[in-house]
Design a protein around this motif. Structure first.
Motif, PDB file in Angstrom:
ATOM      1  N   SER A   1       0.825  -1.199   0.000  1.00 48.30           N
ATOM      2  CA  SER A   1       0.000   0.000   0.000  1.00 48.30           C
ATOM      3  C   SER A   1       0.863   1.253   0.000  1.00 48.30           C
ATOM      4  O   SER A   1       1.930   1.300   0.626  1.00 48.30           O
ATOM      5  N   VAL A   2       0.369   2.290  -0.699  1.00 43.32           N
ATOM      6  CA  VAL A   2       1.075   3.565  -0.722  1.00 43.32           C
ATOM      7  C   VAL A   2       1.133   4.166   0.676  1.00 43.32           C
ATOM      8  O   VAL A   2       2.146   4.725   1.096  1.00 43.32           O
ATOM      9  N   LEU A   3       0.036   4.028   1.430  1.00 40.69           N
ATOM     10  CA  LEU A   3      -0.011   4.570   2.787  1.00 40.69           C
ATOM     11  C   LEU A   3       1.026   3.902   3.683  1.00 40.69           C
ATOM     12  O   LEU A   3       1.656   4.549   4.510  1.00 40.69           O
ATOM     13  N   ARG A   4       1.216   2.595   3.500  1.00 42.63           N
ATOM     14  CA  ARG A   4       2.194   1.896   4.327  1.00 42.63           C
ATOM     15  C   ARG A   4       3.606   2.378   4.004  1.00 42.63           C
ATOM     16  O   ARG A   4       4.441   2.514   4.895  1.00 42.63           O
ATOM     17  N   HIS A   5       3.869   2.641   2.732  1.00 38.98           N
ATOM     18  CA  HIS A   5       5.195   3.129   2.345  1.00 38.98           C
ATOM     19  C   HIS A   5       5.423   4.552   2.855  1.00 38.98           C
ATOM     20  O   HIS A   5       6.565   4.993   2.932  1.00 38.98           O
ATOM     21  N   ALA A   6       4.348   5.270   3.168  1.00 41.94           N
ATOM     22  CA  ALA A   6       4.479   6.637   3.679  1.00 41.94           C
ATOM     23  C   ALA A   6       4.567   6.682   5.193  1.00 41.94           C
ATOM     24  O   ALA A   6       4.628   7.759   5.773  1.00 41.94           O
ATOM     25  N   SER A   7       4.593   5.534   5.842  1.00 37.71           N
ATOM     26  CA  SER A   7       4.603   5.483   7.299  1.00 37.71           C
ATOM     27  C   SER A   7       5.938   5.952   7.870  1.00 37.71           C
ATOM     28  O   SER A   7       7.010   5.591   7.365  1.00 37.71           O
ATOM     29  N   LEU A   8       5.874   6.742   8.943  1.00 35.28           N
ATOM     30  CA  LEU A   8       7.090   7.211   9.604  1.00 35.28           C
ATOM     31  C   LEU A   8       7.787   6.078  10.341  1.00 35.28           C
ATOM     32  O   LEU A   8       9.004   5.904  10.244  1.00 35.28           O
TER      33      LEU A   8
END
Length: 246
Positions: A197-204
């Motif tokens: 997921s794109v959101l997972r790759h954007a996780s801090l």
């Protein structure tokens, strides 16, 4: 001017009972986790001695403590960022700051630098805990350094988000709740999102994982620096908008 504002912010934090309370609780919790991990390692040492490539005490004691510190700072940093700008607005001193011959850039960077200087203290104390392992062996200094760098970058991202939301809020408590909500939301998204997921790759916190494993990934480091810069730019834009609106 940035150094003047940063020094003023550091003095304000060290004169704040809340900051000292947060620092004391944070250090007590991290020391408790560290000693718990050390006790578990000592109890497992006979079994680990029979393994050919057994993990060292730095991997089993220090690294998990740094990982726990990342989650604890996610909850603690909003309490320190909430007053950066929102307190100035609540006390009606923000118009004086925006009317003064101080650029919004200096104000944002000064506030951010002052808070980061204060947050370097718990990180330094955590490094000192990890370095104490040298009393009983040879710790992996590279792993400790990578974790310290990753935690510093991650904390900078937390502080930047908090500073931006402090620029938006009227009350410090609202800024703290909003900051905690945003950071917690990013963590929950990381837990529930699919692996690709794109959101997972954007996780801090996902970007901190490589540092926690002793790897200084340039992509992860650049991501954290860029994330921090974006939210500092948003805070600057908000203050500029408020200054021009009078």
């Amino acid at each position: 001017m940035i150094t003047v504002i940063a020094a003023k912010e550091v003095r304000a934090l060290f004169h704040s009972p809340l900051a000292w309370m947060v620092l004391a609780v944070l250090q007590a919790v991290l020391a408790w986790i560290f000693l718990g991990r050390l006790d578990a390692f000592l109890s497992l040492q006979p079994q680990l001695a029979r393994l050919a490539n057994a993990p060292g005490f730095t991997e089993l004691v220090a690294a998990p403590t740094f990982g726990a510190a990342a989650l604890i700072l996610l909850m603690v940093v909003p309490l320190l960022t909430m007053r950066l700008i929102a307190e100035e607005r609540r006390q009606q001193t923000l118009p004086l700051l925006t009317a003064a011959p101080v650029s919004s850039t200096a104000l944002v960077l000064g506030k951010f630098a002052g808070l980061m200087l204060f947050l370097c203290l718990p990180i330094a104390l955590l490094v000192a805990l990890a370095a104490s392992l040298a009393l009983g062996g040879r710790p992996d200094w590279g792993l400790i350094a990578a974790n310290a760098l990753g935690l510093l970058l991650l904390t900078g991202c937390f502080a930047a988000v908090g500073l931006w939301l402090s620029c938006l809020a009227v009350q410090p408590a609202i800024a703290a709740i909003a900051t905690f909500g945003v950071l917690l939301g990013l963590w929950i998204v990381d837990l529930n999102a699919a692996a690709d997921s794109v959101l997972r790759h954007a996780s801090l916190l996902r970007r901190f994982e490589s540092f926690n494993q002793g790897l200084i990934d340039s992509y992860d480091a650049a991501f954290l620096v860029l994330f921090c810069a974006v939210f500092l730019a948003l805070a600057l834009h908000r203050l500029d908008a408020e200054r021009w609106s009078g």
